[in-house]
Design an enzyme around this catalytic site. Structure first.
Site, PDB file in Angstrom:
ATOM      1  N   ASP A 192      -0.093  -0.217  -5.296  1.00  0.00           N
ATOM      2  CA  ASP A 192      -0.807  -1.458  -5.470  1.00  0.00           C
ATOM      3  C   ASP A 192      -0.653  -1.903  -6.928  1.00  0.00           C
ATOM      4  O   ASP A 192      -0.212  -1.144  -7.750  1.00  0.00           O
ATOM      5  CB  ASP A 192      -2.283  -1.129  -5.204  1.00  0.00           C
ATOM      6  CG  ASP A 192      -3.006  -2.317  -4.646  1.00  0.00           C
ATOM      7  OD1 ASP A 192      -2.593  -3.438  -4.945  1.00  0.00           O
ATOM      8  OD2 ASP A 192      -4.002  -2.090  -3.944  1.00  0.00           O
ATOM      9  N   LYS A 195       7.715   1.318   1.563  1.00  0.00           N
ATOM     10  CA  LYS A 195       8.435   0.494   0.577  1.00  0.00           C
ATOM     11  C   LYS A 195       9.787   1.099   0.227  1.00  0.00           C
ATOM     12  O   LYS A 195      10.784   0.409   0.182  1.00  0.00           O
ATOM     13  CB  LYS A 195       7.622   0.377  -0.723  1.00  0.00           C
ATOM     14  CG  LYS A 195       6.385  -0.459  -0.627  1.00  0.00           C
ATOM     15  CD  LYS A 195       5.711  -0.602  -1.983  1.00  0.00           C
ATOM     16  CE  LYS A 195       5.231   0.717  -2.561  1.00  0.00           C
ATOM     17  NZ  LYS A 195       4.158   1.368  -1.788  1.00  0.00           N
ATOM     18  N   LYS A 223       7.789  10.245  -6.266  1.00  0.00           N
ATOM     19  CA  LYS A 223       8.475  11.012  -5.218  1.00  0.00           C
ATOM     20  C   LYS A 223       9.997  10.852  -5.288  1.00  0.00           C
ATOM     21  O   LYS A 223      10.724  11.582  -4.640  1.00  0.00           O
ATOM     22  CB  LYS A 223       8.022  10.539  -3.817  1.00  0.00           C
ATOM     23  CG  LYS A 223       6.570  10.796  -3.497  1.00  0.00           C
ATOM     24  CD  LYS A 223       6.301  10.763  -1.994  1.00  0.00           C
ATOM     25  CE  LYS A 223       6.565   9.398  -1.343  1.00  0.00           C
ATOM     26  NZ  LYS A 223       5.640   8.314  -1.769  1.00  0.00           N
ATOM     27  N   LYS A 279       0.836  -1.216   0.000  1.00  0.00           N
ATOM     28  CA  LYS A 279       0.000   0.000   0.000  1.00  0.00           C
ATOM     29  C   LYS A 279       0.869   1.264   0.000  1.00  0.00           C
ATOM     30  O   LYS A 279       1.960   1.271   0.571  1.00  0.00           O
ATOM     31  CB  LYS A 279      -0.872  -0.036   1.260  1.00  0.00           C
ATOM     32  CG  LYS A 279      -1.671   1.219   1.518  1.00  0.00           C
ATOM     33  CD  LYS A 279      -2.303   1.154   2.885  1.00  0.00           C
ATOM     34  CE  LYS A 279      -2.747   2.525   3.384  1.00  0.00           C
ATOM     35  NZ  LYS A 279      -1.656   3.435   3.707  1.00  0.00           N
TER      36      LYS A 279
END
Lengths: 264, 373
Positions: free
Chosen positions: A128, A17, A43, A12
């Site tokens: 996702d 991550k 980002k 998510k």
């Protein structure tokens, strides 16, 4: 191409991550492995902590300007010699990020022969598995194993469960679940149970610690800025289990009711 | 980092269509367009004239949202049963490629005992030759063509792109389409030149199947010269080497050669294969320098802008194209007379004999008038 690990980390959005990916990359580099990290998040935050807080031009930034890119324009060496690449993306609300990933990955494959020399390539894939473009690294045969990052909260587990369905659909084995703790009740137990029920295993439990945030704010990985911290050791252990992992399975998934019950 | 060049405004050939034509040249029996039912419709239908089946997975709005893996694999199975093909091609479209459709998985799902060339292509490339290249690379992977042919084609494609950028439809931001000069007037001019005893060269530099009509122009010039008793004044060059190119392209060269022979027309100089139109210029230049430097006029058909002007120095140039946007660039190069064979392509698909050209017919009629006078 030599024997190499090519992994993707799913989970998510906002679950951590990129910080996990960059710390694992740094830990593997410390062990002498040749590592490349391919950040697919607009980002650019999987490479920024390996490059002392510096942003690198993304593949899509360059392609948007209609430039013909070479390896040296998009691959930048960071901490421990980790090769960093950022895919980038379109402006929010405009264009198609999924297609962006396809185009960038194809370009990367074409212009970056050094990919072949790596021991580990980490694809830090956005959020996702929401559309065809987001699984491009897998579909194009670039990824052989997937990991899912989650916490013990309901929403990240819901996403993790969905990703399992996606992986099964596209025939990609899951190598394990990583729990990035949000300090919720019975968290490790919940995630471990989830991992087992989908047929996989919990490979790491990363406790929530301020030092990760502090290092990130300064533009560094924990391995570089706080190598003696306990959390640095957690990343080292995770890195080791990724490098030595030899058990992957096509994951099952839980129905919604069971998922709710698990997190209750 | 190198910047890209000129952005062209007029619609131009699509890489998807280029992929379809390449599959045809590889002699696929069926090409499946994986995308919306209307994608490339005009060419898809035209290609059926050429003996191959073109079908579509007909993805709709639902297909765009949910993907079309299932649609593609079941169509592969269906097509295999219906047409018993020996070779199949699957071609991507803008829609399927943008949503990240993968072609290999559905091909594997279908599990046919027929080779399938997968072409992951959309129409968003500035050079349509990209579609040809992707097709050939995929054909190489499946083992339909060898490394040598792949490399040869790559060189030709690069050259073809350059030819279009130099003096072709990709040379200007916008090109106004034009019908060119009036055929009757140009035919009169040619008859007069022959009557006056001027020496002329016909240069057929045709792209593959378009040769079936451009060869008729060469034939007509020869017939008229013969009728005027000036047959010795005409020399013929043509890119009809039948030992070069993809299977279907060699076949065209064989058919055209046989037809010209039957009409008693000698091709004095074979300047290359039917896919070599972008690179024949140099050969033409050398031949003219060595043997034909005193010739007065040249009639160039097919891709006239691929022949460099230096090669034609001092000659009056009549060129015949099938591209309405090619008229202006040819005039700018210095071709005095430029004419367009409209609708050439539809008339040359699915044939294996020379097809009458409008200019050839006009030339024959004008010559009749002159002789009858």
């Amino acid at each position: 191409m030599k024997d190499q690990k090519r992994i993707a980390i799913y989970g998510k959005g906002g679950i951590g991550k990129s910080s996990t990916a960059s710390n694992v990359a740094a830990a593997c580099a410390d062990e002498g492995y040749k590592v490349m990290i391919i950040g697919c998040d607009p980002k650019s935050d999987s490479s920024i902590t390996l490059l002392g807080g510096k942003r690198i031009p993304t593949i899509l930034d360059l392609l948007k300007q209609h430039l013909d890119v070479n390896e040296k324009d998009i691959v930048f060496e960071g901490y421990g010699g980790v090769k960093c690449v950022e895919v980038g993306g379109p402006e929010p609300g405009i264009g198609c990020a999924g297609r962006g990933i396809i185009v960038a990955i194809q370009k990367l494959q074409k212009v970056c022969p050094s990919m072949n020399d790596m021991d580990l390539i980490i694809y830090d894939v956005p959020g996702d598995i929401v559309c065809g473009g987001f699984v491009a690294p897998i579909r194009k045969g670039l990824v052989t194993e997937a990991y899912i990052l989650t916490s013990g909260e309901y929403m990240p587990l819901y996403a993790a469960n969905n990703i399992c369905k996606g992986l099964a659909k596209i025939d990609t084995p899951l190598s394990g679940i990583i729990c990035n703790s949000r300090s919720v009740t019975r968290e490790e137990e919940i995630v471990r149970k989830f991992s087992e029920e989908i047929g996989s295993r919990l490979v790491a439990f990363i406790p929530k610690e301020q030092v990760v945030q502090d290092c990130e704010r300064d533009g560094f990985s924990v391995l570089e800025k706080a190598p003696k911290s306990d959390i640095a050791q957690v990343y080292r252990d995770l890195a080791k289990s990724i490098m030595f992992n030899d058990q992957s399975i096509l994951p099952g998934s839980l129905d919604d009711e069971r998922l709710r019950e698990l997190t209750r | 980092m190198i910047g890209k060049n000129l952005s062209i405004m007029h619609p131009r050939p699509s890489s998807i269509v280029a992929a379809l034509y390449t599959l045809r040249d590889l002699n696929v029996d069926v090409a499946i367009l994986h995308g919306p039912p209307g994608c490339s419709f005009k060419h898809a239908r035209l290609l059926e004239e050429d003996g191959i089946r073109v079908v579509t997975t007909a993805l709709d709005e639902n297909g765009f949202v949910f993907g079309g893996r299932q649609e593609l694999s079941s169509l592969l199975v269906k097509v295999n049963e219906m047409f018993k093909p020996k070779l199949i091609g699957v071609v991507g479209t803008c829609a399927s490629m943008i949503i990240g459709e993968e072609l290999r998985e559905p091909v594997e799902d279908a599990n046919l005992d027929v080779p399938v060339i997968e072409v992951e292509v959309h129409a968003g490339y500035p050079d349509n030759t990209k579609g040809v290249l992707i097709t050939l690379e995929s054909a190489f992977e499946v083992g339909v063509i060898g490394k040598e042919e792949l490399e040869r084609q790559k060189v030709l494609l690069r050259e073809a792109t350059l030819v279009e950028k130099r003096h072709g439809a990709a040379s200007k931001e916008y090109l106004e389409p034009s019908r060119g000069d009036v055929k009757y007037k140009v035919a009169e001019k040619v008859v007069r030149l022959l009557q006056e005893g001027k020496k002329g060269i016909t240069i057929m530099n045709a792209k593959k199947e378009t040769g079936y009509m451009f060869a008729d122009v060469s034939a007509a010039v020869n017939e008229v010269a013969l009728a005027l008793g000036k047959e010795g004044n005409v020399v013929n060059m043509a890119n009809i080497d039948d030992s070069l190119g993809l299977p279907r392209v060699r076949h065209h060269a064989k058919c055209i050669t046989a037809d010209l022979q039957e009409r008693g027309i000698t091709v004095h100089e074979v300047i290359g294969g039917m896919d070599e139109y972008p690179v024949t210029g140099e050969k033409v230049g050398e031949l003219i320098k060595q043997k034909y430097s005193d010739y007065d006029f040249a009639i160039i058909t097919g891709v006239p802008h691929a022949i460099p002007m230096e090669a034609l120095e001092g000659m009056e140039i009549i060129s015949v194209t099938n591209g309405p946007r090619q008229v202006l660039p040819l005039k700018e190069m210095g071709h005095q007379h430029v004419i367009v064979e409209i609708d050439l392509h539809p008339k040359t698909l699915g044939v294996n004999h020379i097809v009458e050209s409008e200019f050839g017919a006009t030339l024959r009629e004008v010559a009749k008038d002159v002789l009858g006078r």
